[in-house]
Structure formats: C-alpha cells, structure tokens
Design an enzyme around this catalytic site. Structure first.
Site, PDB file in Angstrom:
ATOM      1  N   GLU A  75       4.364  -6.437   1.501  1.00 48.87           N
ATOM      2  CA  GLU A  75       3.801  -6.829   0.196  1.00 48.87           C
ATOM      3  C   GLU A  75       3.590  -5.631  -0.723  1.00 48.87           C
ATOM      4  O   GLU A  75       2.454  -5.322  -1.097  1.00 48.87           O
ATOM      5  CB  GLU A  75       2.427  -7.475   0.377  1.00 48.87           C
ATOM      6  CG  GLU A  75       2.345  -8.594   1.357  1.00 48.87           C
ATOM      7  CD  GLU A  75       0.894  -8.960   1.664  1.00 48.87           C
ATOM      8  OE1 GLU A  75       0.678 -10.119   2.038  1.00 48.87           O
ATOM      9  OE2 GLU A  75       0.000  -8.103   1.536  1.00 48.87           O
ATOM     10  N   PRO A  76       4.624  -4.955  -1.110  1.00 49.45           N
ATOM     11  CA  PRO A  76       4.441  -3.783  -1.961  1.00 49.45           C
ATOM     12  C   PRO A  76       4.154  -4.178  -3.409  1.00 49.45           C
ATOM     13  O   PRO A  76       4.734  -5.132  -3.935  1.00 49.45           O
ATOM     14  CB  PRO A  76       5.808  -3.095  -1.877  1.00 49.45           C
ATOM     15  CG  PRO A  76       6.765  -4.236  -1.702  1.00 49.45           C
ATOM     16  CD  PRO A  76       6.043  -5.273  -0.879  1.00 49.45           C
ATOM     17  N   GLY A  77       3.237  -3.457  -4.028  1.00 48.48           N
ATOM     18  CA  GLY A  77       3.007  -3.652  -5.457  1.00 48.48           C
ATOM     19  C   GLY A  77       3.376  -2.356  -6.153  1.00 48.48           C
ATOM     20  O   GLY A  77       4.449  -2.192  -6.746  1.00 48.48           O
ATOM     21  N   GLY A  90       0.770  -1.241   0.000  1.00 57.36           N
ATOM     22  CA  GLY A  90       0.000   0.000   0.000  1.00 57.36           C
ATOM     23  C   GLY A  90       0.796   1.283   0.000  1.00 57.36           C
ATOM     24  O   GLY A  90       0.204   2.367  -0.082  1.00 57.36           O
ATOM     25  N   CYS A 109     -16.126   3.279 -27.040  1.00 59.23           N
ATOM     26  CA  CYS A 109     -17.479   3.835 -27.062  1.00 59.23           C
ATOM     27  C   CYS A 109     -18.085   3.910 -25.671  1.00 59.23           C
ATOM     28  O   CYS A 109     -19.023   3.181 -25.342  1.00 59.23           O
ATOM     29  CB  CYS A 109     -18.349   3.003 -27.986  1.00 59.23           C
ATOM     30  SG  CYS A 109     -17.646   2.983 -29.625  1.00 59.23           S
ATOM     31  N   GLU A 110     -17.512   4.740 -24.830  1.00 62.07           N
ATOM     32  CA  GLU A 110     -17.997   4.995 -23.475  1.00 62.07           C
ATOM     33  C   GLU A 110     -17.614   6.423 -23.137  1.00 62.07           C
ATOM     34  O   GLU A 110     -16.481   6.844 -23.404  1.00 62.07           O
ATOM     35  CB  GLU A 110     -17.266   4.098 -22.447  1.00 62.07           C
ATOM     36  CG  GLU A 110     -17.420   2.623 -22.617  1.00 62.07           C
ATOM     37  CD  GLU A 110     -18.748   2.089 -22.098  1.00 62.07           C
ATOM     38  OE1 GLU A 110     -19.436   2.800 -21.329  1.00 62.07           O
ATOM     39  OE2 GLU A 110     -19.099   0.962 -22.497  1.00 62.07           O
ATOM     40  N   ARG A 155      -7.479   3.131 -14.778  1.00 63.20           N
ATOM     41  CA  ARG A 155      -7.521   3.818 -13.481  1.00 63.20           C
ATOM     42  C   ARG A 155      -8.250   5.169 -13.499  1.00 63.20           C
ATOM     43  O   ARG A 155      -9.004   5.453 -12.579  1.00 63.20           O
ATOM     44  CB  ARG A 155      -6.110   3.966 -12.896  1.00 63.20           C
ATOM     45  CG  ARG A 155      -5.444   2.611 -12.594  1.00 63.20           C
ATOM     46  CD  ARG A 155      -4.140   2.750 -11.834  1.00 63.20           C
ATOM     47  NE  ARG A 155      -4.362   3.090 -10.444  1.00 63.20           N
ATOM     48  CZ  ARG A 155      -4.247   4.301  -9.929  1.00 63.20           C
ATOM     49  NH1 ARG A 155      -3.884   5.319 -10.676  1.00 63.20           N
ATOM     50  NH2 ARG A 155      -4.491   4.498  -8.659  1.00 63.20           N
ATOM     51  N   TYR A 208      -1.083  -1.501 -11.921  1.00 64.37           N
ATOM     52  CA  TYR A 208      -2.523  -1.536 -12.210  1.00 64.37           C
ATOM     53  C   TYR A 208      -2.836  -0.866 -13.550  1.00 64.37           C
ATOM     54  O   TYR A 208      -3.879  -0.250 -13.731  1.00 64.37           O
ATOM     55  CB  TYR A 208      -3.326  -0.905 -11.048  1.00 64.37           C
ATOM     56  CG  TYR A 208      -2.945  -1.534  -9.726  1.00 64.37           C
ATOM     57  CD1 TYR A 208      -3.349  -2.834  -9.421  1.00 64.37           C
ATOM     58  CD2 TYR A 208      -2.125  -0.866  -8.816  1.00 64.37           C
ATOM     59  CE1 TYR A 208      -2.958  -3.444  -8.242  1.00 64.37           C
ATOM     60  CE2 TYR A 208      -1.726  -1.468  -7.637  1.00 64.37           C
ATOM     61  CZ  TYR A 208      -2.143  -2.754  -7.357  1.00 64.37           C
ATOM     62  OH  TYR A 208      -1.746  -3.363  -6.191  1.00 64.37           O
TER      63      TYR A 208
HETATM   64  C1  LIG Z   1      -3.138  -5.343  -3.720  1.00 61.96           C
HETATM   65  C2  LIG Z   1      -2.487  -5.871  -2.509  1.00 61.96           C
HETATM   66  C3  LIG Z   1      -1.201  -5.461  -2.147  1.00 61.96           C
HETATM   67  C4  LIG Z   1      -0.420  -4.419  -2.909  1.00 61.96           C
HETATM   68  O1  LIG Z   1      -0.976  -3.154  -2.828  1.00 61.96           O
HETATM   69  P1  LIG Z   1      -0.144  -1.908  -3.411  1.00 61.96           P
HETATM   70  O2  LIG Z   1      -1.004  -0.738  -3.140  1.00 61.96           O
HETATM   71  O3  LIG Z   1       0.054  -2.139  -4.857  1.00 61.96           O
HETATM   72  O4  LIG Z   1       1.145  -1.863  -2.677  1.00 61.96           O
HETATM   73  C5  LIG Z   1      -0.631  -6.046  -1.047  1.00 61.96           C
HETATM   74  N1  LIG Z   1      -1.290  -6.985  -0.314  1.00 61.96           N
HETATM   75  C6  LIG Z   1      -2.535  -7.394  -0.636  1.00 61.96           C
HETATM   76  C7  LIG Z   1      -3.192  -8.414   0.174  1.00 61.96           C
HETATM   77  C8  LIG Z   1      -3.177  -6.846  -1.727  1.00 61.96           C
HETATM   78  O5  LIG Z   1      -4.403  -7.249  -2.034  1.00 61.96           O
END
Ligand SMILES: *Cc1c(COP(=O)(O)O)cnc(C)c1O
Length: 402
Positions: free
Chosen positions: A260-262, A226, A328-329, A299, A357
């Site tokens: 858990e960074p995305g 997050g 077409c939206e 997004r 994303y």
């Molecule tokens: C989506 C998600 C993340 C990653 O979130 P980011 O905002 O991309 O860092 C981490 N843990 C869980 C369980 C998620 O669903």
C-alpha cells in the site's frame, strides 16, 4: 524532471502544485516489477494524494486503492478501480461507511479492533452479506521514523495484538457473515530501514502459517506502505531488496502480496511553487515571505518536516532566512534557517518532494482558496484541479441573521 515552473506560473498563477505523471508511472512499475515472483496487488494509498486524475492515472496502470474513508473508496470507484482491488482501512469506520463498503463489494475491510469486527458482523448480517475481513496487526515494532508517522507500536492507536487477532479470526471462521480473507500491518511512514519491515512481515507471515494449521486460510498478506522518499539526502530502501526480503518471509504460503504505497508513488513527483511577496529583517532575522502558506503545505508545521526549497533566480548572494507564508500563525513556515539568495518581488520558489500529503492535507484556513493542481505528462501540462475562488469557499454557508 524538466518542468518549466515559470511558464506554468504565467499560465496558471501561483501558488500551485505540479506533478510529474511520468515519474508516477515509473515508481508504480518499479514496485510492481519488484514483486513479479508472486501474485501481487499494489494498492495505492489514496490519502497521499487523492486528486482524481492521479488515482485515474494509477488505475490505468493496474493499481488498486487503499482507502481510509468511504469518500476515498468512492474516489477510487469513480475513476474505474474495480471493487476487488479496493481495501478499506482505518481505526474508526462508521456504521454507514461499513454498510456502503459492503454494498460496493470491495476486496476487504481492514478491521482494527474486536469491537469493529462485531459491528461489521452485525451490519453484514442485516444486509445478508458476507464481509471479507483482513485484520490489522500491531506488531509492536519501532519503525525508526518520526513519532507522528509511526503506527506500529502498541502505544499507537492502530491495529490489534496477535492474541486478539487470533480470536478475531476464529470469530470470522465461525460466522456466516464474515470471511477471513487477509492480514495487514503498516508500521509507519517514511521508512528508510528494511529491518523493522522485515520483522513485522515475519510476524504476520508466521501468524498466517499458524492460522493455516487451524484451517483458517488467508488469501492476502498486506504488508502496508511507508517506503521512504528523498526529502534531503536520505538513503532509501532498494525496491528489489525490499520485495525480496518480504517475499522470503512467505515461504510455504500460496498467498497474494498486497502493498500500500502512498508517498513512494507520488511524493517525489510533486513540487509546490510559490511566489515571493516581500523580504524583511526583524532585528537579526531575515524573512522571505511568499504567497503559499501552511494551509497549502502543512508538513513543515505539523511534523517539522524538511522540504528542500530553492529560489528560481540567478542571484548568488545567499544568506540564512526563514521562508514563511502570510497565515497568521508563527507556525506558518516552510523552512527555518535556510540559505536562500536575495529575492525580488515575484521570484518563484520551488518546494520539492511535495507530491504526497501536500494538497491532500491542505485547508481553507484564513479563507485562502486551495491552490491549483497541474499534471505534466509527456511534456504536456494540464490543469487537474482549478484554483478555488472566494465563491467556492462560501457556497455551503448561510448568512443566519435573526
Ligand atoms: C497512510 C497509509 C499508507 C501509506 O503510507 P505512505 O507512507 O504514504 O506509503 C498505507 N497504509 C495505510 C493503512 C495507511 O494508513
């Protein structure tokens, strides 16, 4: 970042996504280093950008994977991430997904309800296995982010409350087929304030200490992902301060911290490049129409998210416009009321902060093939996903005519 967008457009066509792999390396290393005071696992959230080359790149750096479907688990395994670095999260895992996760022997399953724990127990018993369990706590904390990307309030569908979690850990302890292994919370995405993170990690760290008092010893504390990135002019959480704050809550615990960074890893590495088709004025309103669309980058339409856009020409004549795609939206836009210069056919437009994303949420709506993905590393580019052709799009369909 000095990527020659024009050269890549000539070479690969448009639209495309390009990712700076050196940037990804730096982000991973920065976070890993911030946690150096403890044993840690950076489990990359695969859903942010699930291209195999991206995951492979992170695997080579030592990352694990946080997955939300068995498909993502298979992607992680395919690029060589060891099962002991893979976590499986999500509110709705199917029996088949649970079975496969147990057979692969992944690090832990992040369980999100009491009913799910029962299913895991039944399936583990059938397979004669012991399932390593982590329970996702919903700490009821407002992450102060967009409601659509907030996940840590009781009104959100994620996780369980503390009392339910305690009962579930006791069930694990008393079962021959469940092993209480970890604890998890993830309160939302694009977090720019440390306080909600601190509060939620404090809650789970307290629970870990309470559980230890009744002889339930967990090995992993998973603080979720997050961490926010730059879309506009956000002031970000300092990585070292983040790690410091989180680690302080874990006093007295011999436990590995999982993060858990995305978005933090890939978000600012990526740019979406699209090409101007036309300009037009409807009444008072100026539109710049490009060849990319909401199916490529949803997004803005989905979350009303801001992505900075820039026309790559030298024109100094700016005026307000909506930057829109051909789908077409009416919801098909990248930006509304932005100041952009006068454009010409074939001018390129860069849409920044699109590494997370972006492609992973793209679709084939309007029978549009998904775009090409390109990696740049050390000044060299390579295609990491081909542009989809019409044939790719229809390959699974049958012309069912009676
Ligand atoms: C989506 C998600 C993340 C990653 O979130 P980011 O905002 O991309 O860092 C981490 N843990 C869980 C369980 C998620 O669903």
């Amino acid at each position: 970042m000095s990527i020659n967008f024009k050269e890549l457009a000539n070479k690969y066509g448009t639209p495309y996504y390009v990712y700076d792999f050196d940037y990804i390396t730096n982000q991973y290393n920065e976070l890993k280093t911030a946690f150096k005071a403890r044993k840690s696992l950076i489990a990359y959230a695969v859903k942010a950008n699930s291209n195999l080359s991206v995951i492979k790149h992170l695997a080579n750096l030592g990352a694990g994977a946080d997955c939300v479907s068995i498909g993502e688990v298979k992607r992680a395994l395919k690029v060589g991430i060891e099962p002991y670095k893979i976590i499986f999260s999500g509110v709705g895992k199917t029996d088949d997904e649970i079975r496969q996760a147990l057979e692969f022997g992944i690090l832990m399953i992040n369980v999100e309800s009491a009913a799910e724990l029962d299913r895991v127990e039944v399936i583990a018993k059938e397979l004669g296995k012991v399932a390593r369990i982590s329970i996702r706590i919903n700490p009821n904390i407002d992450p102060k982010t967009h409601p659509y990307i907030s996940t840590g309030l009781h009104e959100n569908k994620f996780g369980v409350d503390i009392d339910t979690a305690k009962r579930m850990y006791i069930q694990c302890k008393n079962s021959d087929n469940l092993e209480p292994t970890g604890i998890h919370c993830h309160i939302g995405s694009q977090l720019t304030q440390l306080q909600p993170i601190k509060e939620s990690v404090q809650i789970i760290a307290d629970l870990v200490r309470n559980l230890a008092a009744i002889k339930i010893e967990l090995s992993f504390i998973d603080i979720g992902g997050g961490l926010g990135i730059i879309y506009d002019d956000e002031k970000l959480i300092d990585t070292n301060e983040y790690a410091q704050t989180v680690l302080e809550t874990m006093f007295g615990l011999d436990i590995t911290v999982v993060c858990e960074p995305g978005k933090f890893i890939v978000g600012n590495s990526g740019t979406f490049i699209t090409k101007v088709l036309y300009e037009k004025v409807n009444g008072e309103k100026r539109f710049v129409i490009v060849d990319g669309a909401m199916n490529d980058l949803i997004r803005p339409s989905l979350y009303n998210a801001y992505h900075k856009s820039e026309v790559l020409n030298d024109n100094k004549e700016f005026s307000a416009c909506n930057l829109v795609g051909p789908v077409c939206e009416s919801g098909d836009f990248f930006a509304k009321n932005v100041q952009l210069p006068k454009t010409q056919h074939n001018d390129l437009v860069a849409i920044y902060s699109a590494g997370a994303y972006g492609f992973s949420m793209s679709s084939n709506y309007n029978t549009r093939g998904r775009v090409a993905e390109i990696a740049v590393e050390n000044g060299e580019d390579r295609l990491i996903r081909k542009r989809e052709t019409f044939e790719d799009l229809i390959t699974l369909e049958e012309e069912f005519i009676k």
